[in-house]
Design an enzyme around this catalytic site. Structure first.
Site, mmCIF file in Angstrom:
data_model
loop_
_atom_site.group_PDB
_atom_site.id
_atom_site.type_symbol
_atom_site.label_atom_id
_atom_site.label_comp_id
_atom_site.label_asym_id
_atom_site.label_seq_id
_atom_site.Cartn_x
_atom_site.Cartn_y
_atom_site.Cartn_z
ATOM 1 N N GLU A 1 0.730 -1.221 0.474
ATOM 2 C CA GLU A 1 -0.054 -0.239 0.251
ATOM 3 C C GLU A 1 0.826 0.812 -0.062
ATOM 4 O O GLU A 1 2.460 0.837 0.085
ATOM 5 C CB GLU A 1 -1.048 -0.123 0.988
ATOM 6 C CG GLU A 1 -1.653 1.682 1.476
ATOM 7 C CD GLU A 1 -2.804 1.149 2.490
ATOM 8 O OE1 GLU A 1 -3.470 1.536 2.334
ATOM 9 O OE2 GLU A 1 -2.041 0.122 3.844
ATOM 10 N N LYS B 1 -9.807 1.700 -2.840
ATOM 11 C CA LYS B 1 -10.009 1.082 -1.291
ATOM 12 C C LYS B 1 -10.973 1.284 -0.251
ATOM 13 O O LYS B 1 -11.070 3.304 -0.744
ATOM 14 C CB LYS B 1 -9.001 1.754 -0.380
ATOM 15 C CG LYS B 1 -8.840 1.707 0.975
ATOM 16 C CD LYS B 1 -7.748 1.791 1.943
ATOM 17 C CE LYS B 1 -7.595 1.108 3.622
ATOM 18 N NZ LYS B 1 -6.242 1.929 4.037
ATOM 19 N N CYS C 1 -5.451 -3.169 2.362
ATOM 20 C CA CYS C 1 -5.520 -3.029 3.637
ATOM 21 C C CYS C 1 -6.692 -3.183 4.948
ATOM 22 O O CYS C 1 -7.384 -4.040 5.067
ATOM 23 C CB CYS C 1 -4.568 -1.447 4.592
ATOM 24 S SG CYS C 1 -4.041 -1.475 5.341
#
Length: 276
Positions: free
Chosen positions: A46, A117, A157
């Site tokens: 990330e 995300k 994540c």
């Protein structure tokens, strides 16, 4: 790469706010994974191109496609690999809110998938508060992409804590779940491996999780321990606390046989599930 087997590498970095330095480090590690490890699918962590000081994020943001994705495209094409560009800061420089965006490239250099995300890290950990939504906008599209002879599910994540996302990806055919991350040290030491193995077991899929490691410019520590997990929940490979990569062979014939003999996904009873 055989028809139903691929060598995967999860690259681990301790990125800085110096984008050019990060690009050089990423290229070095990608090339090592391919030329020394034989990797055919390589994944970066990330925010690998700029990480560790939120005050500089806006000035380092780029459109997609843009210079950094062109860099990734050239590497994928030159090395003839599938390349997951971890995630980068997407947006016009100076934009009020950015996207934390993951990109996937084919050996031709073609950009084959873009994932933004969805779940933003708005939490308090110990005495530190994180508010990702202050500078980031959430994505709204779940993304599974056909690549490397299989289907890859793209996540980033904090998504890891939301099993609904991974179940949808599995039902869309994902056999590999990609989780580029920058887990905090506090949460990572207790939850990183636990959650990765859980997502692998409950979805009967491989998990490839490249991560940030080390102390960042703002004083925060990231956990690292990039790893690859198989559908039984076995950790096939882990990266120690340094720049490097975890490497493992993903055997999809084994996965097909495992799903057939232990048909947990097929044994679901969706007609009984209801959301309040």
């Amino acid at each position: 790469m055989s028809e139903r087997r691929v060598v995967a590498a999860a690259v681990q970095m301790s990125s800085t706010v110096d984008k050019q330095e990060n690009l050089r480090t990423a290229e070095r590690l990608i090339r090592a994974a391919v030329l020394e490890g034989g990797a055919e699918l390589v994944a970066l962590p990330e925010l690998w191109s700029c990480h560790g000081l939120e005050s500089v994020y806006r000035e380092n943001a780029e459109p997609v496609p843009g210079p950094t994705t062109e860099f990734l495209s050239r590497l994928a094409r030159g090395l003839r690999i599938y390349l997951l560009g971890g995630s980068i800061l997407e947006g016009e420089p100076g934009a009020e809110r950015l996207h934390n965006t993951s990109t996937l490239f084919a050996p031709s250099g073609e950009l084959v998938a873009i994932y933004r995300k969805i779940h933003l890290f708005d939490v308090k950990v110990g005495d530190r508060e994180y508010l990702e939504s202050a500078g980031m906008a959430p994505g709204r599209e779940i993304v599974a992409a056909k690549a490397a002879g299989t289907v890859l599910g793209l996540t980033v994540c904090y998504d890891l804590r939301f099993p609904e996302l991974y179940r949808i990806l599995a039902l869309r055919g994902a056999e590999v779940l990609l989780v580029p991350a920058a887990f905090t040290l506090q949460t990572g030491k207790d939850h990183w491996e636990l959650l990765l193995r859980a997502r692998a077991v409950e979805n009967q899929a491989y998990v490839v999780a490249p991560a940030q490691w080390g102390r960042k410019q703002d004083g925060r520590w990231t956990y690292g321990r990039s790893m690859i997990v198989d559908p039984w929940g076995t950790v096939l490979s882990t990266c120690p606390d340094r720049d490097g990569y975890a490497l493992a062979t993903l055997d999809f014939e084994y996965l097909e046989r495992f799903r057939r003999e232990f048909p947990a996904l097929a044994n679901r009873r969706p007609e009984t599930y209801a959301w309040e």
